[in-house]
Scaffold this motif. Structure first.
Motif, PDB file in Angstrom:
ATOM      1  N   ILE A  49      11.371  67.258  65.698  1.00 50.13           N
ATOM      2  CA  ILE A  49      12.190  66.767  66.799  1.00 50.13           C
ATOM      3  C   ILE A  49      13.648  66.715  66.353  1.00 50.13           C
ATOM      4  O   ILE A  49      13.963  66.147  65.310  1.00 50.13           O
ATOM      5  CB  ILE A  49      11.750  65.353  67.248  1.00 50.13           C
ATOM      6  N   VAL A  50      14.546  67.316  67.126  1.00 50.02           N
ATOM      7  CA  VAL A  50      15.980  67.202  66.876  1.00 50.02           C
ATOM      8  C   VAL A  50      16.577  66.296  67.947  1.00 50.02           C
ATOM      9  O   VAL A  50      16.386  66.527  69.146  1.00 50.02           O
ATOM     10  CB  VAL A  50      16.681  68.572  66.880  1.00 50.02           C
ATOM     11  N   VAL A  51      17.281  65.243  67.497  1.00 46.04           N
ATOM     12  CA  VAL A  51      17.901  64.278  68.399  1.00 46.04           C
ATOM     13  C   VAL A  51      19.383  64.615  68.515  1.00 46.04           C
ATOM     14  O   VAL A  51      20.118  64.591  67.529  1.00 46.04           O
ATOM     15  CB  VAL A  51      17.730  62.833  67.887  1.00 46.04           C
ATOM     16  N   LEU A  52      19.811  64.947  69.727  1.00 48.55           N
ATOM     17  CA  LEU A  52      21.208  65.276  69.999  1.00 48.55           C
ATOM     18  C   LEU A  52      21.836  64.189  70.867  1.00 48.55           C
ATOM     19  O   LEU A  52      21.141  63.475  71.583  1.00 48.55           O
ATOM     20  CB  LEU A  52      21.312  66.615  70.732  1.00 48.55           C
ATOM     21  N   GLY A  53      23.153  64.109  70.818  1.00 51.42           N
ATOM     22  CA  GLY A  53      23.858  63.152  71.658  1.00 51.42           C
ATOM     23  C   GLY A  53      25.215  62.852  71.077  1.00 51.42           C
ATOM     24  O   GLY A  53      25.468  63.087  69.893  1.00 51.42           O
ATOM     25  N   PRO A  54      26.127  62.318  71.887  1.00 52.78           N
ATOM     26  CA  PRO A  54      27.478  62.016  71.404  1.00 52.78           C
ATOM     27  C   PRO A  54      27.477  60.862  70.410  1.00 52.78           C
ATOM     28  O   PRO A  54      26.493  60.113  70.299  1.00 52.78           O
ATOM     29  CB  PRO A  54      28.227  61.633  72.686  1.00 52.78           C
ATOM     30  N   SER A  55      28.562  60.707  69.680  1.00 58.71           N
ATOM     31  CA  SER A  55      28.697  59.584  68.752  1.00 58.71           C
ATOM     32  C   SER A  55      28.561  58.274  69.515  1.00 58.71           C
ATOM     33  O   SER A  55      29.094  58.132  70.621  1.00 58.71           O
ATOM     34  CB  SER A  55      30.062  59.634  68.059  1.00 58.71           C
TER      35      SER A  55
ATOM     36  N   LEU B 214      15.859  62.919  58.927  1.00 56.00           N
ATOM     37  CA  LEU B 214      17.037  63.640  58.440  1.00 56.00           C
ATOM     38  C   LEU B 214      18.248  63.228  59.268  1.00 56.00           C
ATOM     39  O   LEU B 214      18.286  63.455  60.482  1.00 56.00           O
ATOM     40  CB  LEU B 214      16.826  65.158  58.560  1.00 56.00           C
ATOM     41  N   ASP B 215      19.242  62.621  58.623  1.00 55.91           N
ATOM     42  CA  ASP B 215      20.429  62.143  59.323  1.00 55.91           C
ATOM     43  C   ASP B 215      21.580  63.118  59.115  1.00 55.91           C
ATOM     44  O   ASP B 215      22.291  63.071  58.112  1.00 55.91           O
ATOM     45  CB  ASP B 215      20.810  60.750  58.820  1.00 55.91           C
ATOM     46  N   GLU B 216      21.752  64.038  60.058  1.00 53.29           N
ATOM     47  CA  GLU B 216      22.799  65.064  60.004  1.00 53.29           C
ATOM     48  C   GLU B 216      22.906  65.701  58.619  1.00 53.29           C
ATOM     49  O   GLU B 216      23.986  65.687  57.995  1.00 53.29           O
ATOM     50  CB  GLU B 216      24.141  64.456  60.419  1.00 53.29           C
TER      51      GLU B 216
ATOM     52  N   ILE C 105      11.969  64.055  62.240  1.00 58.81           N
ATOM     53  CA  ILE C 105      12.971  63.726  63.250  1.00 58.81           C
ATOM     54  C   ILE C 105      14.334  63.907  62.604  1.00 58.81           C
ATOM     55  O   ILE C 105      14.639  63.290  61.597  1.00 58.81           O
ATOM     56  CB  ILE C 105      12.816  62.288  63.774  1.00 58.81           C
ATOM     57  N   MET C 106      15.134  64.771  63.196  1.00 61.98           N
ATOM     58  CA  MET C 106      16.448  65.097  62.638  1.00 61.98           C
ATOM     59  C   MET C 106      17.540  64.776  63.656  1.00 61.98           C
ATOM     60  O   MET C 106      17.476  65.198  64.811  1.00 61.98           O
ATOM     61  CB  MET C 106      16.506  66.582  62.271  1.00 61.98           C
ATOM     62  N   VAL C 107      18.540  64.022  63.232  1.00 64.36           N
ATOM     63  CA  VAL C 107      19.712  63.724  64.049  1.00 64.36           C
ATOM     64  C   VAL C 107      20.767  64.787  63.783  1.00 64.36           C
ATOM     65  O   VAL C 107      20.995  65.174  62.635  1.00 64.36           O
ATOM     66  CB  VAL C 107      20.261  62.319  63.717  1.00 64.36           C
ATOM     67  N   SER C 108      21.408  65.268  64.832  1.00 65.00           N
ATOM     68  CA  SER C 108      22.430  66.298  64.662  1.00 65.00           C
ATOM     69  C   SER C 108      23.410  66.274  65.825  1.00 65.00           C
ATOM     70  O   SER C 108      23.095  65.771  66.911  1.00 65.00           O
ATOM     71  CB  SER C 108      21.770  67.676  64.575  1.00 65.00           C
ATOM     72  N   HIS C 109      24.614  66.813  65.592  1.00 61.83           N
ATOM     73  CA  HIS C 109      25.566  67.088  66.653  1.00 61.83           C
ATOM     74  C   HIS C 109      25.558  68.579  66.990  1.00 61.83           C
ATOM     75  O   HIS C 109      26.229  69.005  67.931  1.00 61.83           O
ATOM     76  CB  HIS C 109      26.991  66.709  66.220  1.00 61.83           C
TER      77      HIS C 109
ATOM     78  N   VAL D 224      13.581  68.975  71.748  1.00 60.28           N
ATOM     79  CA  VAL D 224      14.876  68.307  71.620  1.00 60.28           C
ATOM     80  C   VAL D 224      14.833  67.019  72.432  1.00 60.28           C
ATOM     81  O   VAL D 224      14.329  66.989  73.555  1.00 60.28           O
ATOM     82  CB  VAL D 224      16.019  69.211  72.130  1.00 60.28           C
ATOM     83  N   LEU D 225      15.371  65.966  71.828  1.00 62.91           N
ATOM     84  CA  LEU D 225      15.510  64.682  72.501  1.00 62.91           C
ATOM     85  C   LEU D 225      16.999  64.429  72.671  1.00 62.91           C
ATOM     86  O   LEU D 225      17.719  64.294  71.691  1.00 62.91           O
ATOM     87  CB  LEU D 225      14.847  63.581  71.662  1.00 62.91           C
TER      88      LEU D 225
END
Length: 289
Positions: free
Chosen positions: A31-37, A156-158, A187-191, A203-204
């Motif tokens: 899962i890749v988590v996208l979203g603004p800061s 995974l944090d960016e 679960i990976m956080v990314s911009h 994608v979440l």
């Protein structure tokens, strides 16, 4: 199955925000988590890892309850079977690569450490300290250390945010290879939308503390109005007024592009504005983000 339903109040530059998330994922999903800061991406990872406590909710991983506000359950981080890769790698500077990877193992297995090093092509550097490594090599070691724990959940944090584009492409392939080899739910956080397209099974998309959209990468990333063929986030650096048009210089990642917009729209844009560049049927479109 991994399930969570979490609520937490956040205090950011834009004011107070209620993070309210409910989600389920299968055991082998990426899962890749996208979203603004400020939308709550990293806070989600920290709550799953036990580094931050939600106001209410639950976390269940493969049948084991890690957190349940109603039952008073809140396992500390060391009792949650998580592999966490931080943005800054968090390697121990006084330890060799070999020692860094072995540090978090539940049961020390020196042969296993060497297998992981060989898998990443780092066996020749096993006795080196992190200070002599490149950013990409440090990221590989941080990932191997997390995998060495054989966790039930990998966070995974960016992990690629500090790397140049060429190194990021290589690391995406390695992350994909590792995740598929070990079948660890991730679960990976990314911009970065490239991370989502290259790695995600789903994608979440977060916005203002809520899940705005969930689905396959292409369904989520290309569902914007007017169905643009691609979308890129940028920042206006300057604008130039020509006779019949306005020319915007826009920074997109490490590149700068020029975009022509109708002269009657020039008042909509000023230096520092965040914009969305997209195209439909090969016609460029620029909007305020």
């Amino acid at each position: 199955m991994i399930r969570f339903s979490l609520k937490k109040k956040l205090h950011g530059a834009q004011g107070d925000l209620l993070l309210e998330l409910e989600f389920e994922m299968e055991e082998e999903e990426f899962i890749v988590v996208l979203g603004p800061s400020g939308s709550g991406k990293t806070t989600l990872l920290r709550m799953l890892a036990g580094l931050e406590k939600p106001e209410e909710g639950y976390i269940e991983v493969k049948g084991e309850v890690w957190y349940d506000s109603k039952r008073g359950i809140n396992l500390p981080p060391q009792k949650r079977d998580v592999g966490f890769v931080f943005q800054d790698y968090a390697l121990f500077p006084n330890m060799s690569l070999f020692e860094n990877i072995a540090f978090g193992m539940k049961k020390k297995d020196l042969q296993r450490v060497m297998e992981l090093l060989r898998l990443a092509g780092l066996e020749q550097l096993k006795d080196k300290k992190p200070s002599v490594l490149s950013g990409g090599q440090k990221q590989r070691v941080a990932l191997l250390r997390a995998l060495a724990r054989e966790p039930k959940l990998l966070l995974l944090d960016e992990p690629l945010s500090a790397l140049d584009p060429e190194t990021a492409i290589i690391l995406r392939e390695e992350i994909k290879k590792f995740q598929r080899s070990f079948n660890i739910p991730t679960i990976m956080v990314s911009h970065n939308r490239e991370d989502a397209l290259s790695l995600a099974s789903r994608v979440l998309l977060l916005s203002e503390g809520k899940i705005k959209s969930v689905g396959k990468p292409k369904d989520v990333l290309f569902s914007r109005r007017e169905s643009p063929k691609f979308s890129l986030n940028g920042i206006v650096l300057e604008k130039e007024i020509a006779e019949y048009a306005c020319i915007l210089s826009v920074a997109v990642g490490s590149e700068v592009v020029q975009v022509v917009v109708p002269k009657d729209q020039e008042k909509e844009f000023k230096p520092g504005d965040r914009v969305l560049l997209s195209t439909k049927a090969f016609v460029p479109i620029v909007r305020k983000a």
